[in-house]
Write an enzyme that holds these catalytic residues in place. Structure first.
Site, PDB file in Angstrom:
ATOM      1  N   TYR A 162     -15.164  -0.919 -23.384  1.00 55.76           N
ATOM      2  CA  TYR A 162     -15.364  -1.377 -21.998  1.00 55.76           C
ATOM      3  C   TYR A 162     -14.637  -2.697 -21.764  1.00 55.76           C
ATOM      4  O   TYR A 162     -14.222  -3.008 -20.649  1.00 55.76           O
ATOM      5  CB  TYR A 162     -16.857  -1.504 -21.695  1.00 55.76           C
ATOM      6  CG  TYR A 162     -17.171  -1.509 -20.222  1.00 55.76           C
ATOM      7  CD1 TYR A 162     -16.742  -0.477 -19.393  1.00 55.76           C
ATOM      8  CD2 TYR A 162     -17.889  -2.547 -19.650  1.00 55.76           C
ATOM      9  CE1 TYR A 162     -17.025  -0.478 -18.036  1.00 55.76           C
ATOM     10  CE2 TYR A 162     -18.183  -2.556 -18.295  1.00 55.76           C
ATOM     11  CZ  TYR A 162     -17.753  -1.524 -17.496  1.00 55.76           C
ATOM     12  OH  TYR A 162     -18.042  -1.537 -16.141  1.00 55.76           O
ATOM     13  N   LYS A 169     -18.341  -7.293 -14.770  1.00 58.08           N
ATOM     14  CA  LYS A 169     -19.555  -6.714 -14.204  1.00 58.08           C
ATOM     15  C   LYS A 169     -20.749  -7.656 -14.343  1.00 58.08           C
ATOM     16  O   LYS A 169     -21.649  -7.665 -13.491  1.00 58.08           O
ATOM     17  CB  LYS A 169     -19.863  -5.371 -14.874  1.00 58.08           C
ATOM     18  CG  LYS A 169     -18.882  -4.263 -14.507  1.00 58.08           C
ATOM     19  CD  LYS A 169     -18.949  -3.902 -13.032  1.00 58.08           C
ATOM     20  CE  LYS A 169     -18.125  -2.649 -12.747  1.00 58.08           C
ATOM     21  NZ  LYS A 169     -18.147  -2.240 -11.332  1.00 58.08           N
TER      22      LYS A 169
END
Length: 261
Positions: A162, A169
């Protein structure tokens, strides 16, 4: 106790802007479908002319009233979009922010190695654009409203591959909390929706994402993967009057995977 006769998730007469439909399989499409089913009037954006061919079948099937191009990297385009909202509707009741981007070379490498330019672009498109939308939506939500963005649990724990999107995020989730505190006195609620892994075009940019999907389905407490309809059901509820006392949340819709270490 007398139960209400109207449905709990009732968006009839509400006006909503959906930002981030890429195709029929995108999270934003699932949310738009749920909004439409609850009776909302909708507008949606598409990234550019090339993307419009993928977005139009979705918007037409859902009866979305109008669409407009939006690339938040283009100066003035976001402001023009909200001017159109005001001209067409005179106000706005809810908004979904479901866009994210990082340059491939920065996304697929280590966070340690990411470039300043790539990091800044990822933050601008994926996080700061939500702040810009909140600022533009605020005067259009004179009777209150709901702002929602889409996050992922890679924000709070390390998820292999990720990479750069994890810190981005995390910033988005923190932004949602601060916006909720600042806009709450005006009746504007703010949420970050955190789906489990879903096979979308955006996710295809992550290395070995198929493996992540398989593990999520196999390991989650309910032994199933989530889909865009699950996310849409939550998004519609949060936009409805039934959720009028809920704000500032990061809500997982991940088949319970968030409770696992």
């Amino acid at each position: 106790m007398t139960l209400p006769l109207s449905p709990v998730v009732d968006l009839r007469g509400k006006r909503g802007l959906v930002v981030g439909i890429a195709n029929a399989h995108s999270i934003a499409a699932g949310c738009a479908a749920a909004y439409a089913q609850a009776g909302a009037r909708l507008a949606a954006t598409y990234l550019n002319d090339k993307a419009r061919d993928w977005v139009t079948p979705v918007t037409e099937s859902l009866g979305i009233e109008w669409t407009a191009p939006l690339d938040v990297r283009e100066p003035g385009q976001l402001e023009e979009l909200f001017e159109t909202v005001e001209q067409r509707w005179g106000g706005l009741d809810f908004l979904l922010h479901a866009i994210a981007y990082a340059p491939r070379e920065d996304l697929q490498g280590r966070v340690t190695d990411c470039s300043a330019q790539g990091f800044a672009m990822a933050m601008d498109v994926s996080c700061h654009s939500f702040i810009r939308m909140a600022k533009l939506a605020e005067p259009l939500m004179s009777e209150g409203g709901c702002l929602a963005c889409v996050t992922f649990y890679g924000s709070e724990r390390v998820v292999e591959h990720y990479n750069l999107m994890g810190p981005v995020k995390a910033a988005l989730e923190s932004t949602a909390r601060y916006l909720a505190a600042e806009l709450g006195p005006k009746g504007i609620r703010v949420h970050a929706i955190s789906p489990g892994p879903i096979a979308t075009r955006a996710a295809s940019g992550l290395e070995r994402f198929d493996e992540l999907l398989e593990r999520a389905a196999a390991q989650s407490p309910v032994r199933e993967a989530v889909d865009i309809a699950d996310v849409g059901a939550l998004a519609a509820f949060l936009a409805s009057p039934a959720a009028r006392r809920i704000t500032g949340t990061v809500i997982p819709v991940d088949a319970g995977e968030h409770i696992l270490g």
